[in-house]
Design a protein around this motif. Structure first.
Motif, PDB file in Angstrom:
ATOM      1  N   ARG A 222       0.844  -1.183   0.000  1.00  0.00           N
ATOM      2  CA  ARG A 222       0.000   0.000   0.000  1.00  0.00           C
ATOM      3  C   ARG A 222       0.889   1.247   0.000  1.00  0.00           C
ATOM      4  NH1 ARG A 222      -5.456  -1.476   2.476  1.00  0.00           N
ATOM      5  NH2 ARG A 222      -5.806  -3.383   1.322  1.00  0.00           N
ATOM      6  N   SER A 223       0.419   2.253  -0.679  1.00  0.00           N
ATOM      7  CA  SER A 223       1.212   3.471  -0.808  1.00  0.00           C
ATOM      8  C   SER A 223       1.153   4.307   0.460  1.00  0.00           C
ATOM      9  CB  SER A 223       0.683   4.307  -1.981  1.00  0.00           C
ATOM     10  OG  SER A 223      -0.603   4.812  -1.661  1.00  0.00           O
ATOM     11  N   LYS A 224       2.114   5.246   0.568  1.00  0.00           N
ATOM     12  CA  LYS A 224       2.111   6.184   1.694  1.00  0.00           C
ATOM     13  C   LYS A 224       0.853   7.051   1.662  1.00  0.00           C
ATOM     14  CE  LYS A 224       7.107   6.482   2.177  1.00  0.00           C
ATOM     15  NZ  LYS A 224       8.315   7.329   2.062  1.00  0.00           N
ATOM     16  N   ASP A 225       0.384   7.381   0.460  1.00  0.00           N
ATOM     17  CA  ASP A 225      -0.831   8.185   0.342  1.00  0.00           C
ATOM     18  C   ASP A 225      -2.033   7.458   0.935  1.00  0.00           C
ATOM     19  OD1 ASP A 225       0.567  10.188  -0.906  1.00  0.00           O
ATOM     20  OD2 ASP A 225      -0.058   9.621  -2.942  1.00  0.00           O
ATOM     21  N   PHE A 226      -2.142   6.148   0.642  1.00  0.00           N
ATOM     22  CA  PHE A 226      -3.243   5.371   1.198  1.00  0.00           C
ATOM     23  C   PHE A 226      -3.141   5.303   2.716  1.00  0.00           C
ATOM     24  CE2 PHE A 226      -4.969   1.555   3.033  1.00  0.00           C
ATOM     25  CZ  PHE A 226      -6.285   1.612   2.613  1.00  0.00           C
ATOM     26  N   THR A 227      -1.947   5.057   3.237  1.00  0.00           N
ATOM     27  CA  THR A 227      -1.757   4.951   4.682  1.00  0.00           C
ATOM     28  C   THR A 227      -2.175   6.247   5.367  1.00  0.00           C
ATOM     29  OG1 THR A 227       0.027   3.362   4.374  1.00  0.00           O
ATOM     30  CG2 THR A 227      -0.054   4.506   6.493  1.00  0.00           C
ATOM     31  N   ALA A 228      -1.800   7.376   4.793  1.00  0.00           N
ATOM     32  CA  ALA A 228      -2.172   8.669   5.367  1.00  0.00           C
ATOM     33  C   ALA A 228      -3.682   8.878   5.311  1.00  0.00           C
ATOM     34  CB  ALA A 228      -1.454   9.792   4.627  1.00  0.00           C
ATOM     35  N   LEU A 229      -4.288   8.526   4.176  1.00  0.00           N
ATOM     36  CA  LEU A 229      -5.740   8.670   4.025  1.00  0.00           C
ATOM     37  C   LEU A 229      -6.482   7.787   5.021  1.00  0.00           C
ATOM     38  CD1 LEU A 229      -8.209   9.716   2.364  1.00  0.00           C
ATOM     39  CD2 LEU A 229      -7.919   7.689   0.925  1.00  0.00           C
ATOM     40  N   TYR A 230      -6.057   6.535   5.134  1.00  0.00           N
ATOM     41  CA  TYR A 230      -6.721   5.589   6.043  1.00  0.00           C
ATOM     42  C   TYR A 230      -6.583   6.038   7.495  1.00  0.00           C
ATOM     43  CZ  TYR A 230      -8.142   1.180   8.176  1.00  0.00           C
ATOM     44  OH  TYR A 230      -8.798   0.229   8.921  1.00  0.00           O
ATOM     45  N   SER A 231      -5.384   6.467   7.871  1.00  0.00           N
ATOM     46  CA  SER A 231      -5.154   6.915   9.245  1.00  0.00           C
ATOM     47  C   SER A 231      -6.009   8.129   9.576  1.00  0.00           C
ATOM     48  CB  SER A 231      -3.675   7.252   9.460  1.00  0.00           C
ATOM     49  OG  SER A 231      -2.884   6.106   9.288  1.00  0.00           O
ATOM     50  N   ASP A 232      -6.100   9.062   8.628  1.00  0.00           N
ATOM     51  CA  ASP A 232      -6.924  10.255   8.838  1.00  0.00           C
ATOM     52  C   ASP A 232      -8.393   9.870   8.971  1.00  0.00           C
ATOM     53  OD1 ASP A 232      -7.471  13.212   8.770  1.00  0.00           O
ATOM     54  OD2 ASP A 232      -8.512  12.616   6.936  1.00  0.00           O
ATOM     55  N   LEU A 233      -8.865   8.974   8.098  1.00  0.00           N
ATOM     56  CA  LEU A 233     -10.263   8.554   8.130  1.00  0.00           C
ATOM     57  C   LEU A 233     -10.596   7.864   9.452  1.00  0.00           C
ATOM     58  CD1 LEU A 233     -13.011   8.126   6.785  1.00  0.00           C
ATOM     59  CD2 LEU A 233     -12.063   6.082   5.691  1.00  0.00           C
ATOM     60  N   CYS A 234      -9.756   6.944   9.886  1.00  0.00           N
ATOM     61  CA  CYS A 234     -10.004   6.234  11.145  1.00  0.00           C
ATOM     62  C   CYS A 234      -9.981   7.196  12.333  1.00  0.00           C
ATOM     63  CB  CYS A 234      -8.996   5.101  11.341  1.00  0.00           C
ATOM     64  SG  CYS A 234      -9.239   3.735  10.174  1.00  0.00           S
ATOM     65  N   GLY A 235      -9.095   8.163  12.307  1.00  0.00           N
ATOM     66  CA  GLY A 235      -9.044   9.172  13.364  1.00  0.00           C
ATOM     67  C   GLY A 235     -10.324   9.989  13.430  1.00  0.00           C
ATOM     68  N   ARG A 236     -10.819  10.383  12.262  1.00  0.00           N
ATOM     69  CA  ARG A 236     -12.072  11.151  12.232  1.00  0.00           C
ATOM     70  C   ARG A 236     -13.256  10.301  12.670  1.00  0.00           C
ATOM     71  NH1 ARG A 236     -13.147  13.071   6.967  1.00  0.00           N
ATOM     72  NH2 ARG A 236     -11.431  11.893   6.083  1.00  0.00           N
TER      73      ARG A 236
END
Length: 194
Positions: free
Chosen positions: A1-15
């Motif tokens: 998985r790309s760094k972009d996906f990891t950042a997106l997923y982490s942000d989504l789960c945090g929200r």
């Protein structure tokens, strides 16, 4: 998985943690039913009992799913009626169940169950609470901490009105502690510890 996906997923789960009032939140590729199964798999044990309060097709689906992972005692009510604390209290009091599981909104009838009062009462009796909110959230008020909910699932296709294929799971502090201490979970993909 790309760094972009990891950042997106982490942000989504945090929200999502903030939206749900949850300790942890995850997005799982799959339907809301898969998310419900993930909760049952991780938060129940074979030697325990769950009390369920179905009042329509999706409540019965929840009962069927729970029976795969634990013993189930199901209350009964006529379709089209909702569960409130007055209807559920005596059944909770007479049960030796460790888990309470039910739907927030019974989709077919469009009937909302009073999970806030029921879950808070079940928690006062030492039960862990699991709620199927697939057709409820975000259309109906909800907060895991305020409602006394330990495990919650919704899906992308109903209240969120997004394409199907994402199960969104929220976990309270007690449920995180509960599944983190398990020796094993009989699944690879649905093991929330991973």
């Amino acid at each position: 998985r790309s760094k972009d996906f990891t950042a997106l997923y982490s942000d989504l789960c945090g929200r999502l943690k903030g939206y749900f009032g949850a300790e942890e939140a995850y997005v799982i590729t799959g339907s809301g039913a898969l998310g419900l199964e993930a909760l049952m798999l991780n938060l129940t044990f074979k030697n325990e009992k769950a009390i369920c309060f179905p009042n329509g097709e999706f409540g019965e689906h929840l009962v069927t799913t729970a029976k795969v992972y634990t013993s189930v005692e199901a209350g009964s009510i006529d379709g089209g009626q909702g569960w409130d604390l007055e209807r559920a209290k005596a059944k909770i009091d007479s049960s030796n169940a460790q888990v309470l599981a039910m739907v927030y909104n019974e989709t077919g009838y469009g009937v909302r169950n009073h999970i806030k009062e029921i879950c808070k009462y079940a928690k006062s009796r030492g039960m862990i609470t699991i709620i199927d909110g697939i057709s409820a959230w975000p259309g109906i008020e909800f907060n895991m901490r305020e409602f006394g909910v330990d495990g919650f699932v919704t899906g992308s296709q109903n209240g969120i009105a997004a394409p199907p294929g994402m199960a969104v799971v929220g976990l309270g502090k007690y449920s995180v502690e509960r599944f983190s201490k398990r020796e094993s979970v009989p699944s690879y993909y649905l093991d929330l510890r991973r």
